[in-house]
Design a protein around this motif. Structure first.
Motif, PDB file in Angstrom:
ATOM      1  N   SER A  71      33.753  33.994  59.573  1.00 55.23           N
ATOM      2  CA  SER A  71      33.105  33.496  58.370  1.00 55.23           C
ATOM      3  C   SER A  71      34.128  33.594  57.246  1.00 55.23           C
ATOM      4  O   SER A  71      34.665  34.659  56.983  1.00 55.23           O
ATOM      5  N   ILE A  72      34.397  32.448  56.595  1.00 59.92           N
ATOM      6  CA  ILE A  72      35.450  32.378  55.591  1.00 59.92           C
ATOM      7  C   ILE A  72      34.846  31.855  54.298  1.00 59.92           C
ATOM      8  O   ILE A  72      34.097  30.877  54.319  1.00 59.92           O
ATOM      9  N   SER A  73      35.151  32.499  53.183  1.00 59.45           N
ATOM     10  CA  SER A  73      34.698  31.988  51.888  1.00 59.45           C
ATOM     11  C   SER A  73      35.856  32.000  50.905  1.00 59.45           C
ATOM     12  O   SER A  73      36.743  32.846  50.975  1.00 59.45           O
ATOM     13  N   VAL A  74      35.836  31.034  49.984  1.00 60.86           N
ATOM     14  CA  VAL A  74      36.871  30.914  48.974  1.00 60.86           C
ATOM     15  C   VAL A  74      36.205  30.511  47.663  1.00 60.86           C
ATOM     16  O   VAL A  74      35.289  29.698  47.654  1.00 60.86           O
ATOM     17  N   CYS A  75      36.649  31.120  46.554  1.00 61.86           N
ATOM     18  CA  CYS A  75      36.071  30.854  45.236  1.00 61.86           C
ATOM     19  C   CYS A  75      37.173  30.599  44.224  1.00 61.86           C
ATOM     20  O   CYS A  75      38.284  31.112  44.362  1.00 61.86           O
ATOM     21  N   ASN A  76      36.833  29.816  43.205  1.00 64.06           N
ATOM     22  CA  ASN A  76      37.717  29.619  42.056  1.00 64.06           C
ATOM     23  C   ASN A  76      36.848  29.658  40.796  1.00 64.06           C
ATOM     24  O   ASN A  76      36.753  28.690  40.054  1.00 64.06           O
ATOM     25  N   THR A  77      36.204  30.791  40.587  1.00 67.37           N
ATOM     26  CA  THR A  77      35.301  30.980  39.448  1.00 67.37           C
ATOM     27  C   THR A  77      36.109  31.216  38.181  1.00 67.37           C
ATOM     28  O   THR A  77      37.045  32.006  38.213  1.00 67.37           O
ATOM     29  N   PRO A  78      35.826  30.610  37.094  1.00 67.46           N
ATOM     30  CA  PRO A  78      34.831  29.593  36.767  1.00 67.46           C
ATOM     31  C   PRO A  78      35.446  28.194  36.644  1.00 67.46           C
ATOM     32  O   PRO A  78      34.955  27.370  35.877  1.00 67.46           O
ATOM     33  N   ASN A  79      36.509  27.907  37.374  1.00 69.31           N
ATOM     34  CA  ASN A  79      37.261  26.674  37.153  1.00 69.31           C
ATOM     35  C   ASN A  79      36.808  25.473  37.980  1.00 69.31           C
ATOM     36  O   ASN A  79      36.619  24.394  37.448  1.00 69.31           O
ATOM     37  N   SER A  80      36.681  25.637  39.287  1.00 69.94           N
ATOM     38  CA  SER A  80      36.314  24.524  40.156  1.00 69.94           C
ATOM     39  C   SER A  80      35.849  25.066  41.494  1.00 69.94           C
ATOM     40  O   SER A  80      35.983  26.254  41.769  1.00 69.94           O
ATOM     41  N   LYS A  81      35.308  24.186  42.327  1.00 65.69           N
ATOM     42  CA  LYS A  81      34.870  24.588  43.660  1.00 65.69           C
ATOM     43  C   LYS A  81      35.878  24.074  44.682  1.00 65.69           C
ATOM     44  O   LYS A  81      35.994  22.874  44.905  1.00 65.69           O
ATOM     45  N   PRO A  82      36.642  24.980  45.311  1.00 68.49           N
ATOM     46  CA  PRO A  82      37.535  24.545  46.377  1.00 68.49           C
ATOM     47  C   PRO A  82      36.716  24.115  47.590  1.00 68.49           C
ATOM     48  O   PRO A  82      35.587  24.562  47.780  1.00 68.49           O
ATOM     49  N   ILE A  83      37.267  23.269  48.407  1.00 70.94           N
ATOM     50  CA  ILE A  83      36.616  22.812  49.634  1.00 70.94           C
ATOM     51  C   ILE A  83      37.385  23.392  50.806  1.00 70.94           C
ATOM     52  O   ILE A  83      38.617  23.262  50.885  1.00 70.94           O
ATOM     53  N   ILE A  84      36.663  24.033  51.726  1.00 74.22           N
ATOM     54  CA  ILE A  84      37.301  24.611  52.911  1.00 74.22           C
ATOM     55  C   ILE A  84      36.753  23.910  54.144  1.00 74.22           C
ATOM     56  O   ILE A  84      35.551  23.658  54.237  1.00 74.22           O
ATOM     57  N   ILE A 103      42.247  24.236  52.887  1.00 74.59           N
ATOM     58  CA  ILE A 103      41.550  24.497  51.627  1.00 74.59           C
ATOM     59  C   ILE A 103      42.056  23.491  50.600  1.00 74.59           C
ATOM     60  O   ILE A 103      43.254  23.429  50.317  1.00 74.59           O
ATOM     61  N   ARG A 104      41.117  22.717  50.070  1.00 71.39           N
ATOM     62  CA  ARG A 104      41.473  21.690  49.086  1.00 71.39           C
ATOM     63  C   ARG A 104      41.046  22.131  47.695  1.00 71.39           C
ATOM     64  O   ARG A 104      39.873  22.407  47.459  1.00 71.39           O
ATOM     65  N   CYS A 105      42.019  22.212  46.814  1.00 73.00           N
ATOM     66  CA  CYS A 105      41.798  22.588  45.422  1.00 73.00           C
ATOM     67  C   CYS A 105      42.913  21.930  44.630  1.00 73.00           C
ATOM     68  O   CYS A 105      44.090  22.134  44.940  1.00 73.00           O
ATOM     69  N   PRO A 106      42.591  21.095  43.633  1.00 75.00           N
ATOM     70  CA  PRO A 106      43.634  20.383  42.887  1.00 75.00           C
ATOM     71  C   PRO A 106      44.638  21.336  42.243  1.00 75.00           C
ATOM     72  O   PRO A 106      44.264  22.318  41.620  1.00 75.00           O
ATOM     73  N   ASP A 108      46.413  21.001  39.710  1.00 72.46           N
ATOM     74  CA  ASP A 108      46.415  21.020  38.251  1.00 72.46           C
ATOM     75  C   ASP A 108      45.218  21.759  37.658  1.00 72.46           C
ATOM     76  O   ASP A 108      45.087  21.852  36.444  1.00 72.46           O
ATOM     77  N   VAL A 109      44.353  22.320  38.510  1.00 71.23           N
ATOM     78  CA  VAL A 109      43.197  23.082  38.041  1.00 71.23           C
ATOM     79  C   VAL A 109      43.580  24.566  38.009  1.00 71.23           C
ATOM     80  O   VAL A 109      44.163  25.080  38.969  1.00 71.23           O
ATOM     81  N   ALA A 110      43.244  25.224  36.921  1.00 71.08           N
ATOM     82  CA  ALA A 110      43.557  26.652  36.785  1.00 71.08           C
ATOM     83  C   ALA A 110      42.959  27.446  37.945  1.00 71.08           C
ATOM     84  O   ALA A 110      41.822  27.216  38.350  1.00 71.08           O
ATOM     85  N   GLY A 111      43.719  28.366  38.480  1.00 72.53           N
ATOM     86  CA  GLY A 111      43.250  29.242  39.550  1.00 72.53           C
ATOM     87  C   GLY A 111      43.512  28.730  40.948  1.00 72.53           C
ATOM     88  O   GLY A 111      43.452  29.492  41.908  1.00 72.53           O
ATOM     89  N   CYS A 112      43.795  27.444  41.113  1.00 73.72           N
ATOM     90  CA  CYS A 112      44.007  26.893  42.457  1.00 73.72           C
ATOM     91  C   CYS A 112      45.311  27.367  43.092  1.00 73.72           C
ATOM     92  O   CYS A 112      45.483  27.236  44.299  1.00 73.72           O
ATOM     93  N   ASP A 113      46.201  27.928  42.316  1.00 77.11           N
ATOM     94  CA  ASP A 113      47.453  28.430  42.873  1.00 77.11           C
ATOM     95  C   ASP A 113      47.333  29.856  43.384  1.00 77.11           C
ATOM     96  O   ASP A 113      48.255  30.393  43.977  1.00 77.11           O
ATOM     97  N   ARG A 114      46.180  30.503  43.193  1.00 75.60           N
ATOM     98  CA  ARG A 114      45.971  31.881  43.659  1.00 75.60           C
ATOM     99  C   ARG A 114      44.494  32.098  44.014  1.00 75.60           C
ATOM    100  O   ARG A 114      43.780  32.832  43.345  1.00 75.60           O
ATOM    101  N   LEU A 115      44.073  31.449  45.080  1.00 72.80           N
ATOM    102  CA  LEU A 115      42.683  31.547  45.538  1.00 72.80           C
ATOM    103  C   LEU A 115      42.509  32.789  46.402  1.00 72.80           C
ATOM    104  O   LEU A 115      43.337  33.089  47.256  1.00 72.80           O
ATOM    105  N   LYS A 116      41.416  33.494  46.187  1.00 76.31           N
ATOM    106  CA  LYS A 116      41.097  34.664  47.004  1.00 76.31           C
ATOM    107  C   LYS A 116      40.193  34.201  48.145  1.00 76.31           C
ATOM    108  O   LYS A 116      39.103  33.676  47.912  1.00 76.31           O
ATOM    109  N   VAL A 117      40.664  34.378  49.367  1.00 69.34           N
ATOM    110  CA  VAL A 117      39.924  33.984  50.562  1.00 69.34           C
ATOM    111  C   VAL A 117      39.409  35.256  51.230  1.00 69.34           C
ATOM    112  O   VAL A 117      40.180  36.159  51.526  1.00 69.34           O
ATOM    113  N   GLU A 118      38.097  35.318  51.443  1.00 72.02           N
ATOM    114  CA  GLU A 118      37.485  36.469  52.109  1.00 72.02           C
ATOM    115  C   GLU A 118      37.134  36.070  53.536  1.00 72.02           C
ATOM    116  O   GLU A 118      36.478  35.044  53.755  1.00 72.02           O
TER     117      GLU A 118
END
Length: 130
Positions: A71-84, A103-106, A108-118
């Motif tokens: 089970s894998i989850s990824v968040c980019n709160t509060p900037n955007s919703k990444p797609i896994i 994992i798709r995250c633009p 140019d969106v803040a936080g997409c360069d350091r996503l925490k994956v659980e």
């Protein structure tokens, strides 16, 4: 803490997470199965990634165990919703690939360069042939 107490604590955390309101900035992916294993036979860890193809290490593979679910989850709160999603290997690969996700995250969106994956990996005991 005894193994039984740790197992009960992990079960309580899973149940609490299931009842929680979903975060609109998170996505998750379930592969394989998450049932039929002892409650103490799982691995939980996190990775920090920048998106794209992500290789997930197999923490279950140790003597007497194999990975049966993830089970894998990824968040980019509060900037955007990444797609896994599962990363495609070949057109003939029908079994879940626990080692590779996309994992798709633009960028140019803040936080997409350091996503925490659980990651929760569910392990099963392997027995030798008789």
């Amino acid at each position: 803490m005894s193994p039984l107490a740790r197992s009960l604590l992990a079960l309580a955390a899973l149940l609490a997470a299931a009842d929680a309101e979903p975060n609109p900035f998170c996505d998750s992916l379930d592969l394989g199965r998450d049932y039929g294993f002892p409650l103490s036979n799982y691995q939980k860890f996190t990775l920090t990634v920048a998106g794209g193809k992500v290789v997930i290490p197999d923490k279950c593979s140790r003597p007497g165990n194999k990975i049966v679910g993830e089970s894998i989850s990824v968040c980019n709160t509060p900037n955007s919703k990444p797609i896994i999603m599962p990363a495609l290997q070949t057109q003939y690969h029908f079994k879940p690939n626990f080692a590779l996700v996309d994992i798709r995250c633009p960028r140019d969106v803040a936080g997409c360069d350091r996503l925490k994956v659980e990651i929760w990996q569910f392990c099963e005991m392997v027995t030798a042939p008789q």
